[in-house]
Scaffold this active site. Structure first.
Site, short mmCIF file in Angstrom:
data_model
loop_
_atom_site.label_atom_id
_atom_site.label_comp_id
_atom_site.label_asym_id
_atom_site.label_seq_id
_atom_site.Cartn_x
_atom_site.Cartn_y
_atom_site.Cartn_z
CE1 TYR A 62 -68.82 19.40 -44.09
CE2 TYR A 62 -67.71 17.98 -44.39
CZ TYR A 62 -68.20 17.93 -44.88
OH TYR A 62 -68.61 18.05 -46.03
CG HIS A 128 -70.05 21.54 -49.62
ND1 HIS A 128 -69.48 21.78 -48.52
CD2 HIS A 128 -70.23 20.28 -49.86
CE1 HIS A 128 -70.21 20.69 -47.57
NE2 HIS A 128 -70.38 19.99 -48.91
CB SER A 207 -74.62 9.66 -46.19
OG SER A 207 -73.71 11.33 -46.07
CG LEU A 209 -71.91 3.52 -43.11
CD1 LEU A 209 -71.21 3.29 -41.72
CD2 LEU A 209 -72.97 2.04 -43.61
NE ARG A 211 -77.48 13.35 -44.14
CZ ARG A 211 -77.18 13.53 -45.47
NH1 ARG A 211 -78.17 12.24 -45.75
NH2 ARG A 211 -76.99 14.45 -45.97
N GLY A 212 -75.90 7.04 -40.34
CA GLY A 212 -76.01 5.88 -38.68
C GLY A 212 -76.42 4.84 -39.29
CG PHE A 213 -81.61 4.69 -40.27
CD1 PHE A 213 -82.54 4.74 -38.94
CD2 PHE A 213 -82.45 3.30 -40.81
CE1 PHE A 213 -83.82 4.41 -38.54
CE2 PHE A 213 -83.23 3.04 -40.25
CZ PHE A 213 -83.93 3.04 -38.90
CB SER A 215 -73.89 1.34 -38.70
OG SER A 215 -73.75 2.99 -39.05
N GLY A 217 -79.67 1.57 -36.70
CA GLY A 217 -81.02 1.31 -36.92
C GLY A 217 -82.06 2.42 -35.89
#
Length: 341
Positions: A62, A128, A207, A209, A211-213, A215, A217
């Site tokens: 990262y 990883h 992930s 969520l 990758r945010g989708f 939460s 959309g």
């Protein structure tokens, strides 16, 4: 928020105890656009610790490297309050991705992570991604040495197949397997998750969520910066978004009915998978962090779980741009074939 609000859980069978939800720190330094200001991210990490979310997840890749340095600064003076998880094995050189699990690299990677984190010992150290050229037994033997030397406390694997997990666990107990698990990423339920449960291995859901989708959309796609890696993810491509936004619409409807946010609903679904599961949602904003904590108090009835699962089964697009870097392709050679190269 008092730290006592967040329940604690045993992760795996080897003695590691963590907060029942973790904090994924990747997006603070890489992958989702430009790195965020250190002082803001340190304030967020301190807020997380003070709130009782003490299981912090990072990796040497990262940044690369900058996220571990950030965490090292953030946990200074607070080391005994947190459970630090880091990872090795992914290397990006000149834009090319390489995976390594050979003993010399494992040892060198761990030493470098300890320096960047400015700690004597990493609580949970994951491979990883699995190096398919090196028998997992060889990688595990080196990790076992690191445990014996007191440099790491517990061993984890990320994106490992059921057979790889079994072979690794036979060398030294695996404490946790990190895998992608959410309402729209459920492929690990067939084989990997049952294997973890059979062996008493904890499950860390990254992930959770989507990758945010799950939460935000489809409006999420309007805010992605040019260097945000999600732009290349199959599920975020125009031909798939049209379909996937219908899933978000239903999640939004159910969350409205429940009196919670879509993010809290999606996270609560992961929490309801069992007491051996710890999701590690990532965020760079304190308000989103506080919202994620709220998922711990959302209770779902069996019929609500079934409703969510039925609508999420129709997601379009692979979950990852390259299946070669997931558990589906993580089997390693027989140890008898290893010549030490």
């Amino acid at each position: 928020m008092a730290g006592s609000v967040i329940r604690r859980m045993k992760l795996g069978s080897q003695g590691l105890e963590v907060s029942a939800q973790g904090l994924g720190c990747m997006g603070m330094s890489s992958a989702y656009g430009s790195p965020k200001p250190d002082e803001e991210m340190i304030a967020l990490i301190h807020h997380s610790i003070n709130s009782g979310i003490t299981f912090l997840d990072t990796s040497d890749v990262y940044g690369p490297y900058t996220n571990e340095i950030l965490l090292g600064k953030a946990v200074k003076g607070k080391r005994e309050k947190v459970e630090l998880a880091s990872k090795f094995g992914n290397i990006i050189l000149d834009g090319k991705w390489e995976i390594r699990g050979d003993p010399a690299y494992v040892k060198a990677a761990c030493e470098a992570s300890l320096k960047r984190l400015e700690v004597d010992c990493i609580d949970l150290y994951y491979q990883h991604r699995i190096d398919t050229q090196v028998p997992i037994e060889v990688t595990m033997a080196e990790l076992k040495k690191l445990v014996e030397e007191g440099k790491i406390k517990y061993i984890g694997l990320s994106e490992a197949s059921a057979s790889t997990i079994r072979r690794a666990h036979a060398v030294h107990p695996i404490t946790a397997v990190q895998l992608e698990w959410s309402l729209w990423s459920r492929d690990a339920e067939e084989d990997v998750i049952p294997t973890c449960r059979e062996l008493g291995i904890g499950i860390v859901a990254y992930s959770p969520l989507g990758r945010g989708f799950l939460s935000s959309g489809p409006k999420l796609l309007e805010t992605l910066l040019e260097d945000d890696r999600r732009k290349i993810h199959p599920r975020f491509q125009p031909e798939n978004v049209e379909h996937n936004k219908l899933i978000f619409k239903r999640i939004n409807e159910i969350s409205t009915r429940k009196g919670c946010t879509p993010a809290q609903l999606a996270l609560a679904w992961v929490h309801h998978q069992g007491s051996d599961v710890c999701p590690i949602p990532g965020t760079t904003k304190i308000e989103n962090f506080n919202q994620n904590i709220g998922a711990l108090s959302v209770k779902l009835m069996p019929e609500e779980m079934a409703e969510l699962e039925s609508l999420a089964s129709g997601v379009k697009g692979e979950r990852h741009p390259s299946a070669a870097r997931t558990w589906k392709n993580s089997d390693t050679p027989d140890p008898s074939t290893w010549n030490g190269q």
